[in-house]
Scaffold this active site. Sequence first.
Site, mmCIF file in Angstrom:
data_model
loop_
_atom_site.group_PDB
_atom_site.id
_atom_site.type_symbol
_atom_site.label_atom_id
_atom_site.label_comp_id
_atom_site.label_asym_id
_atom_site.label_seq_id
_atom_site.Cartn_x
_atom_site.Cartn_y
_atom_site.Cartn_z
ATOM 1 N N GLY A 10 7.205 -7.109 7.115
ATOM 2 C CA GLY A 10 6.569 -6.481 5.964
ATOM 3 C C GLY A 10 5.422 -5.561 6.297
ATOM 4 N N PHE A 60 0.803 -1.222 0.000
ATOM 5 C CA PHE A 60 0.000 0.000 0.000
ATOM 6 C C PHE A 60 0.838 1.274 0.000
ATOM 7 C CE2 PHE A 60 -2.811 -3.239 1.676
ATOM 8 C CZ PHE A 60 -3.966 -3.005 0.950
ATOM 9 N N HIS A 84 -8.058 -7.576 9.944
ATOM 10 C CA HIS A 84 -8.776 -6.764 8.960
ATOM 11 C C HIS A 84 -9.672 -7.599 8.059
ATOM 12 C CE1 HIS A 84 -5.412 -3.497 9.362
ATOM 13 N NE2 HIS A 84 -6.200 -3.577 10.418
ATOM 14 N N ASN A 90 11.517 -4.715 7.475
ATOM 15 C CA ASN A 90 10.743 -3.919 6.523
ATOM 16 C C ASN A 90 11.696 -3.070 5.696
ATOM 17 O OD1 ASN A 90 7.922 -3.361 5.776
ATOM 18 N ND2 ASN A 90 8.417 -1.242 6.274
ATOM 19 N N CYS A 141 -30.741 -21.536 9.854
ATOM 20 C CA CYS A 141 -30.670 -20.168 10.355
ATOM 21 C C CYS A 141 -31.261 -19.172 9.362
ATOM 22 C CB CYS A 141 -29.206 -19.811 10.658
ATOM 23 S SG CYS A 141 -28.923 -18.068 11.024
#
Length: 404
Positions: free
Chosen positions: A213, A64, A133, A239, A176
């Site tokens: 990373g 990103f 996430h 990194n 359900c």
Amino acid sequence: MSVNYAEGLSPYENKGVCGLPELFDSPEDVALKVKELVGFIKAARHVVVHTGAGVSTAAGIPDFRGPKGVWTLEKNGLKPDVNITFDSAAPTLTHMALVALESAGLVHYLVSQNIDGLHVRSGFPLNRLAELHGNMYTEQCNSCGKIYYRDTAVPTVGLKLTGNSCTHEKKNGRKCRGKLKDTILDWEDSLPEPDLETAELHSRYADLSICLGTSLQIVPSANIPLGTKKNGGKIVIVNLQPTKHDKHASLLIHAYVDDIMRQLMHHLEIEIPEYSKSAVVAHSSNPSVDLSSTSFTNGLGKKERKRKSVSKDKTEGVKECKLEEPDLLHTLQRNSLKNEHFVEPYAVKDSESNVKPDLSGDAVKPKHNGCNDIDSAYPALKESASCTIRMCKPTVKTENNTVS
């Protein structure tokens, strides 16, 4: 679905510091630092690994905030040039190395910000993994909370309805019929509490957190490793770009993550397995960790539970976490019967038995006699065509009870 899933997220102004120059340590420095990392791992009692987009770039998935990252290019009105989909991306050397390290008992928990599902597809055990996430391959029922693992990426992002319905059978024999939604967080969405709380707990208990990373700019995920440092442990950051937590690190390595993991595994004399076929591994073959110390279970931070970037004026440094005093034991007990996972249509296996049942037919839900009773349920799991399994949380003991 294209790996540039970010196009489906809501507009958001502050996406952190993007496009910082990449740094590369000399080969000689890298070799020395890897040996130091080997020493850290061998001496550690409890190791937690935190992964970001940098562990998946070797699979063709863009990061990103790198020089060619999604948000970096977006600022210039550009998009990443990719010719790969989530379904065609495969786990990298780093993903498979982490599977081997967990199996060897050298990595005890994995916290990931990635939504690409590659950790699950690599065979990393679910009860040793927090996906903060979301996962591009999962859907969750908005009624009963069941999670479905799919073999293809879901069509939506941002916790939207996917168009599918829950087929889980209730105790009364009726289905359900709740609506399924994806699990990918949008900006400002709250992180899944069970995963977040367990990630924080393991990180506070750990004496070594290894960040791979990640630029550590998305909170609250970015601040979780600080729990290790706060309790006297070490933080290692691998990194290519500087991170906002570099000053807290005992060891900084600027190199490609795959290169570091290849050297690390060589020194540890552990073979990196080849990726073959996606299979959901429900449970680690290693024993559960007893996190009974109240010094680690009390006072987990509750201030910020939503996904967002750190403000620009805070990217140069970070204050020590000021931790509040919520009752984590009650929270874990409250969540202990939630988040059962319906696995379909991946093969499912116990990492100890390596059984891979065929996934045709109806689901069979194993019976649980207690919060940590997944092992007794495994015979039914192995025999079933597909199965409902529960993500086991670490066992936490109190004077009156035990919750997991």
